[in-house]
Design an enzyme around this catalytic site. Sequence first.
Site, mmCIF file in Angstrom:
data_model
loop_
_atom_site.group_PDB
_atom_site.id
_atom_site.type_symbol
_atom_site.label_atom_id
_atom_site.label_comp_id
_atom_site.label_asym_id
_atom_site.label_seq_id
_atom_site.Cartn_x
_atom_site.Cartn_y
_atom_site.Cartn_z
ATOM 1 N N HIS A 37 1.545 4.596 6.692
ATOM 2 C CA HIS A 37 1.085 5.170 5.431
ATOM 3 C C HIS A 37 1.421 6.649 5.377
ATOM 4 O O HIS A 37 0.776 7.465 6.041
ATOM 5 C CB HIS A 37 -0.425 4.988 5.294
ATOM 6 C CG HIS A 37 -0.841 3.557 5.186
ATOM 7 N ND1 HIS A 37 -1.351 2.851 6.252
ATOM 8 C CD2 HIS A 37 -0.814 2.685 4.149
ATOM 9 C CE1 HIS A 37 -1.637 1.604 5.857
ATOM 10 N NE2 HIS A 37 -1.315 1.476 4.607
ATOM 11 N N ASP B 44 -0.547 6.453 11.599
ATOM 12 C CA ASP B 44 -0.354 5.023 11.889
ATOM 13 C C ASP B 44 1.104 4.594 11.753
ATOM 14 O O ASP B 44 1.401 3.421 11.822
ATOM 15 C CB ASP B 44 -1.262 4.164 11.003
ATOM 16 C CG ASP B 44 -0.933 4.275 9.518
ATOM 17 O OD1 ASP B 44 0.069 4.935 9.165
ATOM 18 O OD2 ASP B 44 -1.690 3.712 8.715
ATOM 19 N N SER C 294 0.812 -1.218 0.000
ATOM 20 C CA SER C 294 0.000 0.000 0.000
ATOM 21 C C SER C 294 0.846 1.269 0.000
ATOM 22 O O SER C 294 0.416 2.295 -0.514
ATOM 23 C CB SER C 294 -0.936 0.014 1.217
ATOM 24 O OG SER C 294 -0.185 0.077 2.403
#
Lengths: 221, 221, 221, 221, 221, 221, 221, 221
Positions: free
Chosen positions: D194, D191, D15
């Site tokens: 990301h 977090d 991601s």
Amino acid sequence: MIFNDYDRIVFAGDSVTDMESAQPVGEGLFDNVGRSYVRIIENMLSAVYPEVHVRVTNAGIGGNTSRDLLARFDRDVVQLNPDWVSICIGINDVWRQFDTPAMPDYAVFPEEYEQNLEKMIAMIPQSVKGVFILSPYYMEPNREDVMRARMDEYVAICKKLADKYGFRFVDFQALYEDYCKIRHSSYIAWDRVHPNQVGATLMARAFLAQCDFDYAHEVQK
Amino acid sequence: MIFNDYDRIVFAGDSVTDMESAQPVGEGLFDNVGRSYVRIIENMLSAVYPEVHVRVTNAGIGGNTSRDLLARFDRDVVQLNPDWVSICIGINDVWRQFDTPAMPDYAVFPEEYEQNLEKMIAMIPQSVKGVFILSPYYMEPNREDVMRARMDEYVAICKKLADKYGFRFVDFQALYEDYCKIRHSSYIAWDRVHPNQVGATLMARAFLAQCDFDYAHEVQK
Amino acid sequence: MIFNDYDRIVFAGDSVTDMESAQPVGEGLFDNVGRSYVRIIENMLSAVYPEVHVRVTNAGIGGNTSRDLLARFDRDVVQLNPDWVSICIGINDVWRQFDTPAMPDYAVFPEEYEQNLEKMIAMIPQSVKGVFILSPYYMEPNREDVMRARMDEYVAICKKLADKYGFRFVDFQALYEDYCKIRHSSYIAWDRVHPNQVGATLMARAFLAQCDFDYAHEVQK
Amino acid sequence: MIFNDYDRIVFAGDSVTDMESAQPVGEGLFDNVGRSYVRIIENMLSAVYPEVHVRVTNAGIGGNTSRDLLARFDRDVVQLNPDWVSICIGINDVWRQFDTPAMPDYAVFPEEYEQNLEKMIAMIPQSVKGVFILSPYYMEPNREDVMRARMDEYVAICKKLADKYGFRFVDFQALYEDYCKIRHSSYIAWDRVHPNQVGATLMARAFLAQCDFDYAHEVQK
Amino acid sequence: MIFNDYDRIVFAGDSVTDMESAQPVGEGLFDNVGRSYVRIIENMLSAVYPEVHVRVTNAGIGGNTSRDLLARFDRDVVQLNPDWVSICIGINDVWRQFDTPAMPDYAVFPEEYEQNLEKMIAMIPQSVKGVFILSPYYMEPNREDVMRARMDEYVAICKKLADKYGFRFVDFQALYEDYCKIRHSSYIAWDRVHPNQVGATLMARAFLAQCDFDYAHEVQK
Amino acid sequence: MIFNDYDRIVFAGDSVTDMESAQPVGEGLFDNVGRSYVRIIENMLSAVYPEVHVRVTNAGIGGNTSRDLLARFDRDVVQLNPDWVSICIGINDVWRQFDTPAMPDYAVFPEEYEQNLEKMIAMIPQSVKGVFILSPYYMEPNREDVMRARMDEYVAICKKLADKYGFRFVDFQALYEDYCKIRHSSYIAWDRVHPNQVGATLMARAFLAQCDFDYAHEVQK
Amino acid sequence: MIFNDYDRIVFAGDSVTDMESAQPVGEGLFDNVGRSYVRIIENMLSAVYPEVHVRVTNAGIGGNTSRDLLARFDRDVVQLNPDWVSICIGINDVWRQFDTPAMPDYAVFPEEYEQNLEKMIAMIPQSVKGVFILSPYYMEPNREDVMRARMDEYVAICKKLADKYGFRFVDFQALYEDYCKIRHSSYIAWDRVHPNQVGATLMARAFLAQCDFDYAHEVQK
Amino acid sequence: MIFNDYDRIVFAGDSVTDMESAQPVGEGLFDNVGRSYVRIIENMLSAVYPEVHVRVTNAGIGGNTSRDLLARFDRDVVQLNPDWVSICIGINDVWRQFDTPAMPDYAVFPEEYEQNLEKMIAMIPQSVKGVFILSPYYMEPNREDVMRARMDEYVAICKKLADKYGFRFVDFQALYEDYCKIRHSSYIAWDRVHPNQVGATLMARAFLAQCDFDYAHEVQK
């Protein structure tokens, strides 16, 4: 049939009356009149008596108690100059006593309920040709059920006031009492309150039974 | 507490178990495990026994009868190599008898229900450490109600099989019987089936009561 | 258990309290009370003490600092006539110091934070039976981390004020300090702030531990 | 600058590489190439060296571990005939060990991680001009943090393999180690994984630093 | 680098500045600052000079002419107490002359354009440390094109005013003139106005070139 | 007018032909035929010659190059048994050379373009009464513009093939060349390719000019 | 009343029958049975004869011609083992002749229509107790209207086949002919085809008139 | 052609004029001017007479009767300083008499209709160069149809007023009367009111026929 050409009926109520009708009141084109018994009454009147134009106005709003309905009764009923008024209120007055028991101000207890109805009745203009009191109900055959037992008190108040004022009275509680002897309440409504289209049809028929409605009527040619 | 580190529990069931879990099975991150009693069991295990890793898998799918669950039991339960299996099925088997009475093939009657359960039980591998049978229920205190009476037959089958095989049995019907003596069923579920979060909590507590779960447990430091 | 029948608890806070609750305050039916520790407290109270009706109102709004909460404290807390008040604020006061460091007016520094709390406390009516101060927190075990270190100052202010006024104090920072010795913070919250349902359960348990809550309580029949 | 006209770089990853890129791979018009460091690398190459056409292909897919990437490495990297290959994988291999600790098969442990990388490297065609290994990272300055400590093992494997094969190595862990001495990790990512656009810019710069990229380059007229 | 710690830059403009920024102004968390050159300027400042906190505020609104911007200049620029002001306006002033030629009141002609700029300049407080005039542009290399020719008049006005007041001037028209000698305008923008991320990067670089920005800057440890 | 009763015209093309038509081909009710010049041709035929039924089928798909169209020409044109075929392709063949210059395989260069057209022409059945070649175009008056210059090569190929086979040729490039002497291209299309409804009208008129279409035609009564 | 307990009626048709029913067939819970005359027939049967369970299945699909219905008649009607079959098809067969006159293959002309009906009739199993042919219609009182005139041919075919096979015949065309003498067609349907709920009620009544349906029926207690 | 450079035409009307135009009035870029005959008039003017800039403003609002239009005529027409005014109103005045016959106040009867038109005409400023009256219509060829017959009264009023004041008159009723002799009304509009694009084209042509519009016009070079 009791309605005359261009009579207007205003149906006041809660979600049972509302069922997706336009807000605050709905009538006329598209689905403005909603999908409740009101829609079916209009369908039957228009299908069987097309030569009589009856204006059917849905003034139901979901979640309303008698307190809420009273607060908007002038705007949503009286100001519309109805020829006939139908009131079906009280389910939420009772339901809130049981589904949100820690918030007693959400509910309306019998004494206030009766007062609210009386106040609405007092607001109905003299020009109105007739009033229908449609009882609240709980599709619970067990009269010992506490919510059913409480609902019966409200039904009794409705009947008392209908008698007192000479109004037409439709006893939805008795209707479902009888029907549920044959089919279980879950056939009509999982939650024992919000009817499907079969339930709405039952309610419309009970209403029309008070209106000298003749299913075999044919237009004179 | 009966679960060991890295034990996996698979909860098979219908919408009461499912409640928005990932399909066909859900576990792990985000809301994959859904919002039912399964989620609350996982919350309590992880909050009180963080030193024990219990893998909680939700294999509930809304609308399932025992016939539907049997058809997918191999894929959704057996193939997952569970250490513990929980089965909570039967509400739709009964409900369809009452809410769609003209379509009897939608329902599952007692004889087939028992056979379906027996077939599922026969599929559970020897390696499984324990099985939970969670009874179906209808939050209807009136035992004369026809749907409640019918549900009691299914509860009895559950209990009979749990006894026969020495499985842990959780009697949700009895749980709601007791609770509804104090608060009306509409506080938990308008439709007397799909519980809100309070109901899910009640069910999780009843499950954990079968697991030597100690709320006062503290991790040894 | 400290709450009496029909007591009302209002939980003021930020997103950690809010978690999808109705705005500006939520309670009662559906998911109005949100999905945070508030929901779990209500679940536990209702499941274990059904004979006691406790009204649980969520007054959390995501993103609020103590400055924001103070601005609406009269409307969202005082005007609701609570019997108990819970305040959980400060995370955003600190966070903005680190995630938007070029915009210092987004943050609330310790001196103002203490004043804001004092002003809110001064607004709480005499009739309130008890006040809970729930500390802000950052699920960061490393006390050298600058944001954790800053958060500790706010936790200390909470504790100081709770002691000063004799309020119940719930130390969420200590709670997570302990829990994260066993499971990594990413199990509860990737961002070390917004808890998943396990975190919400931990917080609810810590709250109930201040309430003489007995998990083994059974209703007297 | 090391890239020649019409060179193609394929960026494989999770991601952090993906960030809304077209699936399974994205390049060219619109936002197909996503919003990660890959986009910023392409922006800088095109802005500063417009006379050199470098084809930038994003082959990141959110949630991938090295096991997932290996499974699609032939289709999404090798079959695209890249001139340069960049691999940035491992964050999810580690993260799943901590955020879903009861499901160990979701994670990839160091031994398998190294094997997966080796297998991918073995698949890279001889024709490739250069390979970049971009380390996984956790924006946690505290090396005692268990997830950070575990991540360091994976970073070390990356470095070892880059050294072994003479690949270009970009140490994102070191990058964030340094940056977080000045600004707190929550400025880049709540977090700690990301990155926002500032983080993506930092990563692109670190990548370009391995490419003899000259910010002051001007096209010869 | 010309900006000091805690300086605030407000970027006023149209859609080229806006690009999905929060309305009416955007800054800080999430994508509030939009996706235009403003975002890239902030990225570069924060990535290369993390020790200097520069507050970047996007005050662009899509579709604005200089007349629209003047009308909100006090609210969206002056009231924000900027340390630096950047103005990039005029494209819509010109475009409306050509894409809706029958509605001349949608456009702003050169005389009014200059007056609007002068009025904005007059509103800028003395406390502002520096002003940037960013020219409008049309990515049309052919100077004979009527819209390009008209745009050049506006660029000239910008340059004249920048010279008159000693403001920093960024000539986007010249920037694209040069760039389009190497890559066709359709690489940056099909409509020759709204840049993709490469175009935004080009514009950010041109802006930073006026700021003594050093790409090789390293934080002193 | 050249079309006879029940003639079918199939318009093959890219987004300029497509404009929201049903996929892969559209005709008949609702907006199936899209909003391009095809729709306007159908409107004019039906409005002016209602006694002649002409079946108009839109076989345009956005983004297609001649390579893409060739691949589906049998399914979307030949299999439909057209009486007339119109081909308008090539814009994307050229555009990709300039907007994604690093991905040369996205584009179609002149030699292949001509071959693709030849192959499509070879597939057209003998039964077809007539073929229209509609040129690609770029609304760029400056013939020195590299994309315009390249487009002119494709227009020339179209003309050459139309001459070679005796097909009707509609020169959209010349059409816009003329129109843009009076109104700027941005009046028709910001991106100089996708026409608004005025542009679609211009194109329909140019097409009908090849069809002996008489605007003054009146149905004989 | 002609239906027995557990009889199943399958209603085949087009959009007039379908009206949002589940696809390809709908029955039972929620709005699966749609909102057409089928729903109203089920409502009346269930409301007036609750002791008789009649399974009502809606096999209507919007846009179908008789050709389309024939193609799925085995799957959607025969395979369902109906006790009674109702067919209402033909409106689209005719409509396409007039609303898409250039595409004659969209329409079904009388000869094929009769053949399609004959083929469907031949597929109906012997076990079926009765068949209803419901005529297509166009709410156009003017018999000179070309579409009305054409529709009359299809109505005649329906009547001929109903007579030939001894099926029950419901003449919707005659129904609307009569009704529109009193209320204008736009009261029922702006497009003279898709009825509102009043129209659906009229059609249900006409159907029930063929079923010995007694509105005054009461369940024997 | 009667329009001069920079003339503005405002088209007042109901849904037939509106067709998705911006509300309350639409013009210029994108689809602001809607998809009705107004759009096609603008297309034709701009395509054939590009050297004349005519400003076309759509002031249609769906559902409007003449009473509704009168109420907003000052705001939506007069205040816009039109050079030319077009009025197309009356369909809803009539339609409501037939589709909601029980609600007579929804309709506007002929006497009031004429008064409403007279009031609007009186409001039109002297500066207006010309006025168009566009008749309402019902695409019903049968003049005996009660709604058609009623509509003819309104058409006659329009014609009478156009004659009285020397306005241009466009007889849409006659237009459709003629067209429907060749193609059935369902080709243009299932509901005989809302035209598809072919109908809009017919109406635009009829309008332009009043404007000395020359389809063969060519710009003088």
